[in-house]
Write a protein that holds these residues in place. Structure first.
Motif, PDB file in Angstrom:
ATOM      1  N   GLY A  38       0.817  -1.211   0.000  1.00 22.60           N
ATOM      2  CA  GLY A  38       0.000   0.000   0.000  1.00 22.60           C
ATOM      3  C   GLY A  38       0.850   1.259   0.000  1.00 22.60           C
ATOM      4  N   ILE A  39       1.889   1.264   0.811  1.00 22.80           N
ATOM      5  CA  ILE A  39       2.797   2.426   0.856  1.00 22.80           C
ATOM      6  C   ILE A  39       3.477   2.601  -0.498  1.00 22.80           C
ATOM      7  CG2 ILE A  39       4.945   3.289   1.883  1.00 22.80           C
ATOM      8  CD1 ILE A  39       4.004   1.939   4.527  1.00 22.80           C
ATOM      9  N   LEU A  40       3.904   1.495  -1.104  1.00 21.73           N
ATOM     10  CA  LEU A  40       4.542   1.589  -2.417  1.00 21.73           C
ATOM     11  C   LEU A  40       3.585   2.170  -3.457  1.00 21.73           C
ATOM     12  CD1 LEU A  40       6.595  -1.722  -2.534  1.00 21.73           C
ATOM     13  CD2 LEU A  40       7.503   0.602  -2.532  1.00 21.73           C
ATOM     14  N   LYS A  41       2.325   1.745  -3.421  1.00 22.94           N
ATOM     15  CA  LYS A  41       1.343   2.270  -4.375  1.00 22.94           C
ATOM     16  C   LYS A  41       1.109   3.764  -4.159  1.00 22.94           C
ATOM     17  CE  LYS A  41      -1.227  -1.796  -5.729  1.00 22.94           C
ATOM     18  NZ  LYS A  41      -0.164  -2.686  -5.305  1.00 22.94           N
ATOM     19  N   ILE A  82      -5.936   3.473  -9.791  1.00 13.92           N
ATOM     20  CA  ILE A  82      -7.101   2.588  -9.865  1.00 13.92           C
ATOM     21  C   ILE A  82      -6.844   1.316  -9.067  1.00 13.92           C
ATOM     22  CG2 ILE A  82      -8.442   1.137 -11.440  1.00 13.92           C
ATOM     23  CD1 ILE A  82      -8.184   3.480 -13.483  1.00 13.92           C
ATOM     24  N   LEU A  83      -5.648   0.744  -9.199  1.00 19.22           N
ATOM     25  CA  LEU A  83      -5.317  -0.450  -8.410  1.00 19.22           C
ATOM     26  C   LEU A  83      -5.372  -0.162  -6.910  1.00 19.22           C
ATOM     27  CD1 LEU A  83      -2.396  -2.332 -10.166  1.00 19.22           C
ATOM     28  CD2 LEU A  83      -4.606  -3.240  -9.503  1.00 19.22           C
ATOM     29  N   LEU A  84      -4.877   0.993  -6.515  1.00 19.75           N
ATOM     30  CA  LEU A  84      -4.923   1.370  -5.101  1.00 19.75           C
ATOM     31  C   LEU A  84      -6.373   1.416  -4.621  1.00 19.75           C
ATOM     32  CD1 LEU A  84      -3.493   2.333  -2.517  1.00 19.75           C
ATOM     33  CD2 LEU A  84      -3.602   4.657  -3.427  1.00 19.75           C
ATOM     34  N   GLY A  85      -7.249   1.988  -5.416  1.00 16.95           N
ATOM     35  CA  GLY A  85      -8.669   2.015  -5.063  1.00 16.95           C
ATOM     36  C   GLY A  85      -9.265   0.616  -4.983  1.00 16.95           C
ATOM     37  N   LEU A  86      -8.891  -0.245  -5.928  1.00 13.40           N
ATOM     38  CA  LEU A  86      -9.391  -1.621  -5.910  1.00 13.40           C
ATOM     39  C   LEU A  86      -8.944  -2.361  -4.655  1.00 13.40           C
ATOM     40  CD1 LEU A  86      -8.863  -2.700  -9.635  1.00 13.40           C
ATOM     41  CD2 LEU A  86     -11.000  -2.044  -8.527  1.00 13.40           C
ATOM     42  N   TYR A  87      -7.717  -2.111  -4.227  1.00 13.59           N
ATOM     43  CA  TYR A  87      -7.221  -2.751  -3.006  1.00 13.59           C
ATOM     44  C   TYR A  87      -7.870  -2.156  -1.754  1.00 13.59           C
ATOM     45  CZ  TYR A  87      -3.553  -5.661  -5.010  1.00 13.59           C
ATOM     46  OH  TYR A  87      -2.871  -6.643  -5.681  1.00 13.59           O
TER      47      TYR A  87
END
Length: 184
Positions: A38-41, A82-87
């Motif tokens: 999460g931090i990396l994203k 978008i991936l961050l939101g999906l996660y």
């Protein structure tokens, strides 16, 4: 002649069971933003946006080097955002059959390579906004490279993007003794 004390037959049975536990309801979980992925994203999204803004403030942004950096940073910003939101909303967990880790691994590997090119090209422009963008580009390169490594390890280990997979291994052994010898 069989050696004394050595069993005539030895049978080993190994049973491996794997169960996947996922929650398919959509829910907001801000804890993901405090995990390493999460931090990396978050770092990837922020550095992509800041690099794009820096390039846009340059009077030389319309040259090919600036356009290339803008293109790379915006695709990275939107895809990773978008991936961050999906996660964060556990949508990745809802669709756990999609190979999310492989998709992310390929994207992170490609963008590590493309970002290092973009940041290197931005360094060659004698302009302060390009220099600032190059800094953010190199930070994004490092974040994508680390994420690529972590995704590679997770793919090799057979991990899930979200959810848990419990693998239990049970080994049973059966030993048959040789028939007793008859006396002479």
């Amino acid at each position: 002649m069989a050696e004394v004390g050595f069993p005539g037959q030895h049978t080993t049975t190994t049973t491996v069971t794997s169960s996947t536990t996922v929650q398919t309801n959509i829910r907001f979980d801000p804890v993901y933003a405090r995990t390493i992925p999460g931090i990396l994203k978050v770092v990837q999204v922020v550095t992509s946006l800041l690099g794009f803004i820096c390039i846009q403030f340059s009077s030389l942004s319309y040259y090919s080097k600036g356009s290339y950096f803008s293109w790379i940073s915006m695709i990275a910003f939107w895809f990773t955002g978008i991936l961050l939101g999906l996660y964060l909303f556990h949508i990745v967990e809802k669709f756990y059959k999609i190979p999310w880790l492989k998709i992310e691994f390929i994207f992170c590997a490609a963008w590590s390579f493309l970002y290092i090119i973009a940041a290197s090209l931005a360094c060659t422009v004698n302009d302060k906004p390009h220099s600032a963008a190059a800094f953010f580009g190199f930070v994004a390169t490092a974040a994508y490279a680390i994420d690529c490594f972590l995704k590679y390890r997770a793919v090799k280990a057979g991990g899930l993007a979200q959810g848990t997979r419990v693998v239990s291994k049970q080994t049973t052994s059966a030993v048959e003794s040789p028939p007793p010898r008859e006396g002479y």
